[in-house]
Design a protein around this motif. Structure first.
Motif, mmCIF file in Angstrom:
data_model
loop_
_atom_site.group_PDB
_atom_site.id
_atom_site.type_symbol
_atom_site.label_atom_id
_atom_site.label_comp_id
_atom_site.label_asym_id
_atom_site.label_seq_id
_atom_site.Cartn_x
_atom_site.Cartn_y
_atom_site.Cartn_z
ATOM 1 N N LEU A 233 0.832 -1.201 0.000
ATOM 2 C CA LEU A 233 0.000 0.000 0.000
ATOM 3 C C LEU A 233 0.867 1.251 0.000
ATOM 4 O O LEU A 233 0.612 2.202 -0.752
ATOM 5 N N ALA A 234 1.923 1.255 0.819
ATOM 6 C CA ALA A 234 2.803 2.421 0.879
ATOM 7 C C ALA A 234 3.458 2.692 -0.469
ATOM 8 O O ALA A 234 3.575 3.843 -0.912
ATOM 9 N N GLU A 235 3.899 1.630 -1.152
ATOM 10 C CA GLU A 235 4.543 1.800 -2.461
ATOM 11 C C GLU A 235 3.571 2.367 -3.485
ATOM 12 O O GLU A 235 3.905 3.283 -4.247
ATOM 13 N N LEU A 236 2.355 1.840 -3.503
ATOM 14 C CA LEU A 236 1.386 2.288 -4.496
ATOM 15 C C LEU A 236 0.974 3.736 -4.276
ATOM 16 O O LEU A 236 0.720 4.468 -5.230
ATOM 17 N N LEU A 237 0.905 4.140 -3.025
ATOM 18 C CA LEU A 237 0.507 5.519 -2.722
ATOM 19 C C LEU A 237 1.626 6.516 -2.975
ATOM 20 O O LEU A 237 1.358 7.692 -3.232
ATOM 21 N N ALA A 238 2.876 6.063 -2.937
ATOM 22 C CA ALA A 238 3.997 6.991 -3.009
ATOM 23 C C ALA A 238 4.724 7.001 -4.345
ATOM 24 O O ALA A 238 5.321 8.018 -4.720
ATOM 25 N N ASP A 239 4.715 5.902 -5.080
ATOM 26 C CA ASP A 239 5.539 5.784 -6.285
ATOM 27 C C ASP A 239 5.067 6.762 -7.363
ATOM 28 O O ASP A 239 3.944 6.650 -7.870
ATOM 29 N N PRO A 240 5.906 7.724 -7.771
ATOM 30 C CA PRO A 240 5.491 8.707 -8.793
ATOM 31 C C PRO A 240 5.239 8.064 -10.158
ATOM 32 O O PRO A 240 4.545 8.650 -10.991
ATOM 33 N N ALA A 241 5.778 6.872 -10.404
ATOM 34 C CA ALA A 241 5.572 6.220 -11.705
ATOM 35 C C ALA A 241 4.108 5.892 -11.948
ATOM 36 O O ALA A 241 3.679 5.779 -13.109
ATOM 37 N N HIS A 242 3.338 5.753 -10.874
ATOM 38 C CA HIS A 242 1.927 5.396 -11.025
ATOM 39 C C HIS A 242 1.046 6.589 -11.368
ATOM 40 O O HIS A 242 -0.154 6.421 -11.624
ATOM 41 N N GLU A 243 1.605 7.783 -11.402
ATOM 42 C CA GLU A 243 0.803 8.963 -11.707
ATOM 43 C C GLU A 243 0.237 8.884 -13.127
ATOM 44 O O GLU A 243 -0.846 9.419 -13.405
ATOM 45 N N ALA A 244 0.944 8.196 -14.015
ATOM 46 C CA ALA A 244 0.499 8.097 -15.402
ATOM 47 C C ALA A 244 -0.805 7.324 -15.550
ATOM 48 O O ALA A 244 -1.505 7.480 -16.553
ATOM 49 N N VAL A 245 -1.142 6.491 -14.566
ATOM 50 C CA VAL A 245 -2.372 5.691 -14.661
ATOM 51 C C VAL A 245 -3.414 6.146 -13.652
ATOM 52 O O VAL A 245 -4.376 5.430 -13.389
ATOM 53 N N ARG A 246 -3.252 7.329 -13.138
ATOM 54 C CA ARG A 246 -4.143 7.830 -12.088
ATOM 55 C C ARG A 246 -5.610 7.768 -12.497
ATOM 56 O O ARG A 246 -6.484 7.426 -11.685
ATOM 57 N N GLU A 247 -5.932 8.077 -13.759
ATOM 58 C CA GLU A 247 -7.322 8.132 -14.213
ATOM 59 C C GLU A 247 -7.773 6.840 -14.889
ATOM 60 O O GLU A 247 -8.854 6.786 -15.464
ATOM 61 N N HIS A 248 -6.951 5.787 -14.847
ATOM 62 C CA HIS A 248 -7.350 4.507 -15.423
ATOM 63 C C HIS A 248 -8.312 3.775 -14.490
ATOM 64 O O HIS A 248 -8.417 4.086 -13.303
ATOM 65 N N TRP A 249 -9.004 2.753 -15.046
ATOM 66 C CA TRP A 249 -9.611 1.750 -14.188
ATOM 67 C C TRP A 249 -8.472 0.958 -13.567
ATOM 68 O O TRP A 249 -7.567 0.503 -14.276
ATOM 69 N N ILE A 250 -8.488 0.806 -12.253
ATOM 70 C CA ILE A 250 -7.360 0.191 -11.557
ATOM 71 C C ILE A 250 -7.808 -1.064 -10.812
ATOM 72 O O ILE A 250 -8.796 -1.051 -10.077
ATOM 73 N N SER A 251 -7.040 -2.139 -11.019
ATOM 74 C CA SER A 251 -7.165 -3.342 -10.202
ATOM 75 C C SER A 251 -5.875 -3.456 -9.391
ATOM 76 O O SER A 251 -4.778 -3.404 -9.952
ATOM 77 N N VAL A 252 -6.009 -3.599 -8.082
ATOM 78 C CA VAL A 252 -4.851 -3.565 -7.189
ATOM 79 C C VAL A 252 -4.606 -4.939 -6.584
ATOM 80 O O VAL A 252 -5.544 -5.614 -6.140
ATOM 81 N N ILE A 253 -3.341 -5.329 -6.562
ATOM 82 C CA ILE A 253 -2.915 -6.532 -5.849
ATOM 83 C C ILE A 253 -1.949 -6.084 -4.762
ATOM 84 O O ILE A 253 -0.827 -5.641 -5.053
ATOM 85 N N LEU A 254 -2.398 -6.121 -3.518
ATOM 86 C CA LEU A 254 -1.571 -5.674 -2.394
ATOM 87 C C LEU A 254 -0.662 -6.810 -1.935
ATOM 88 O O LEU A 254 -1.107 -7.947 -1.767
ATOM 89 N N THR A 255 0.604 -6.470 -1.702
ATOM 90 C CA THR A 255 1.574 -7.483 -1.278
ATOM 91 C C THR A 255 2.020 -7.288 0.167
ATOM 92 O O THR A 255 2.958 -7.943 0.611
ATOM 93 N N ASP A 256 1.355 -6.391 0.907
ATOM 94 C CA ASP A 256 1.701 -6.202 2.320
ATOM 95 C C ASP A 256 1.607 -7.539 3.058
ATOM 96 O O ASP A 256 0.734 -8.368 2.787
ATOM 97 N N GLU B 283 3.637 -11.282 -0.350
ATOM 98 C CA GLU B 283 4.782 -11.945 -0.973
ATOM 99 C C GLU B 283 5.376 -13.022 -0.071
ATOM 100 O O GLU B 283 5.997 -13.970 -0.547
ATOM 101 N N HIS B 284 5.203 -12.857 1.258
ATOM 102 C CA HIS B 284 5.715 -13.848 2.188
ATOM 103 C C HIS B 284 4.556 -14.440 2.969
ATOM 104 O O HIS B 284 3.728 -13.720 3.517
ATOM 105 N N LEU B 285 4.468 -15.754 2.992
ATOM 106 C CA LEU B 285 3.434 -16.435 3.752
ATOM 107 C C LEU B 285 4.076 -17.193 4.901
ATOM 108 O O LEU B 285 5.001 -18.002 4.697
ATOM 109 N N GLU B 286 3.645 -16.906 6.118
ATOM 110 C CA GLU B 286 4.177 -17.569 7.307
ATOM 111 C C GLU B 286 3.769 -19.044 7.300
ATOM 112 O O GLU B 286 2.621 -19.382 6.975
ATOM 113 N N ALA B 287 4.722 -19.908 7.634
ATOM 114 C CA ALA B 287 4.420 -21.331 7.703
ATOM 115 C C ALA B 287 3.408 -21.603 8.807
ATOM 116 O O ALA B 287 3.482 -21.021 9.893
#
Length: 383
Positions: free
Chosen positions: A277-300, A326-330
């Motif tokens: 969530l922090a990466e998606l909210l902060a990464d300036p590279a995502h500004e280009a898709v701000r007005e797109h339909w967005i499907s999000v996969i959170l990896t927190d 990305e990491h699943l606890e055993a």
């Protein structure tokens, strides 16, 4: 003769709860401009005009505006019904519409009655096969074996070939709504097998110069004369990045001479974002898709609290969210009794929180609350 092959308009369909009517109307009006610019003679729409058998008043009004614009170009308009349409509602006043050059082919008993047009090379016969539900068709023709979609399409094409054979030689085009072998449409078509829409072999369509197919939402070329145009809008994230448009089919004296793909605009592209969530909210590279339909996969590691609310502050058209850490606890092996043996209440609660939160136990504030509750064992809150 120049024919524009389109399909699967799905007027009235929503995209994850959001109306698509305005976007679809803009795209279809662009298609009308292409009809003028490319001097199209016939617009052929291969089924699923509406998204439901009971369209809203707004859907009818929008379709009326689009058909009026297309009719004003001077082109003939031919529409067939798909598995999402109600043939009776779509075909209402079809005889009157035909007087204006808008032909609605939704009657299965007339599927071998073509629209006859002429060009400098002679006659072109345009057949429209409405969606054929085997269970609803077999009572009309009890002498036929009509158990599957293949059965019904073979029956329909046999009638069409018989009609062709009884006429002077002419070029022929048909529109059909089905799932042909070799087609791949993702999940844009929600009910790929509902209502008997099973796979139909390609040899079923032999005997015509061009078959304009509908039902699959992405463009596909199954044979030079056998194609899907796909839907004019994206209706699923599985279609992200795939073009939207129609086929421009040029008929010469002896059949198809050339087929060209015409792109349509994409009012709101689809993007799939993956990260914390922090990466998606902060990464300036995502500004280009701000007005797109967005499907999000959170990896927190732990699903954040109300993540969609935070995401929509930056991406106002974020509509779907999945949590894939990305990491699943055993998972600890053994039964519950063994895991809690000789452990205190605080330890048991901490392990439980770690289990349901992918290994992240209670933080300092939560530990303090748990300790206070456990210390007041007779308190109403504990009970």
């Amino acid at each position: 003769m120049r024919i524009l092959h389109t399909s699967d308009w799905h007027v009235g369909r929503s995209f994850h709860g959001a109306s698509t009517l305005a976007h679809l109307e803009d795209v279809l009006l662009t298609l009308a401009q292409q009809v003028v610019e490319r001097r199209v003679d016939v617009v052929l729409v291969a089924g699923d005009i509406f998204d439901t058998g009971m369209p809203s008043a707004e859907s009818y009004a929008m379709l009326g505006r689009v058909l009026a614009r297309l009719q004003a170009t001077g082109a003939r308009i031919i529409l067939t019904s798909g598995n999402h349409d109600s043939p009776a509602r779509l075909g209402f006043l079809a005889e009157f519409a035909a007087l204006a050059g808008v032909h609605i082919l939704a009657d299965p008993t007339r599927l071998d009655t073509p629209i006859e047009l002429e060009d400098e090379h002679g006659t072109v016969l345009l057949y429209g096969i409405p969606y054929l539900e085997p269970a609803l068709l077999r009572h009309r023709y009890p002498e036929q074996t009509l158990r599957t979609q293949e059965d019904t399409l073979r029956f329909a094409l046999a009638r069409i070939r018989a009609d062709l054979a009884a006429r002077p030689p002419a070029r022929s085009v048909l529109a059909a709504h089905c799932f042909a072998s070799g087609a791949s449409g993702g999940d844009g078509e929600r009910d790929i097998t509902a209502g008997g829409v099973e796979s139909v072999p390609l040899d079923v369509f032999e005997g015509v110069d061009y078959a304009a197919l509908g039902h699959i939402h992405g463009r596909a070329v199954l044979a030079p004369h056998l194609r899907y145009s796909g839907a004019p809008l994206h209706y699923s994230f599985s279609e992200a990045g795939k073009p939207r448009g129609s086929w421009l089919v040029d008929l010469g004296a002896h059949g198809v001479e050339e087929i060209t793909w015409l792109d349509l605009p994409i009012p709101r592209p689809l993007s799939i974002l993956r990260g914390t969530l922090a990466e998606l909210l902060a990464d300036p590279a995502h500004e280009a898709v701000r007005e797109h339909w967005i499907s999000v996969i959170l990896t927190d590691r732990v699903r954040p609290v109300e993540p969609m609310r935070e995401l929509q502050k930056r991406f106002p058209h974020a509509v779907t969210l999945e949590h894939e850490p990305e990491h699943l606890e055993a998972i600890t092996e053994g039964g519950y009794a063994g895991r809690v043996r000789e452990r205190g209440d605080a330890e048991i609660m901490a392990e439980f929180l770690g289990f349901v939160r992918n290994g992240e136990g209670p933080n300092a504030q939560e530990q303090a609350v748990l300790a206070a509750l456990i210390a007041q064992e007779n308190n109403e809150a504990i009970r």
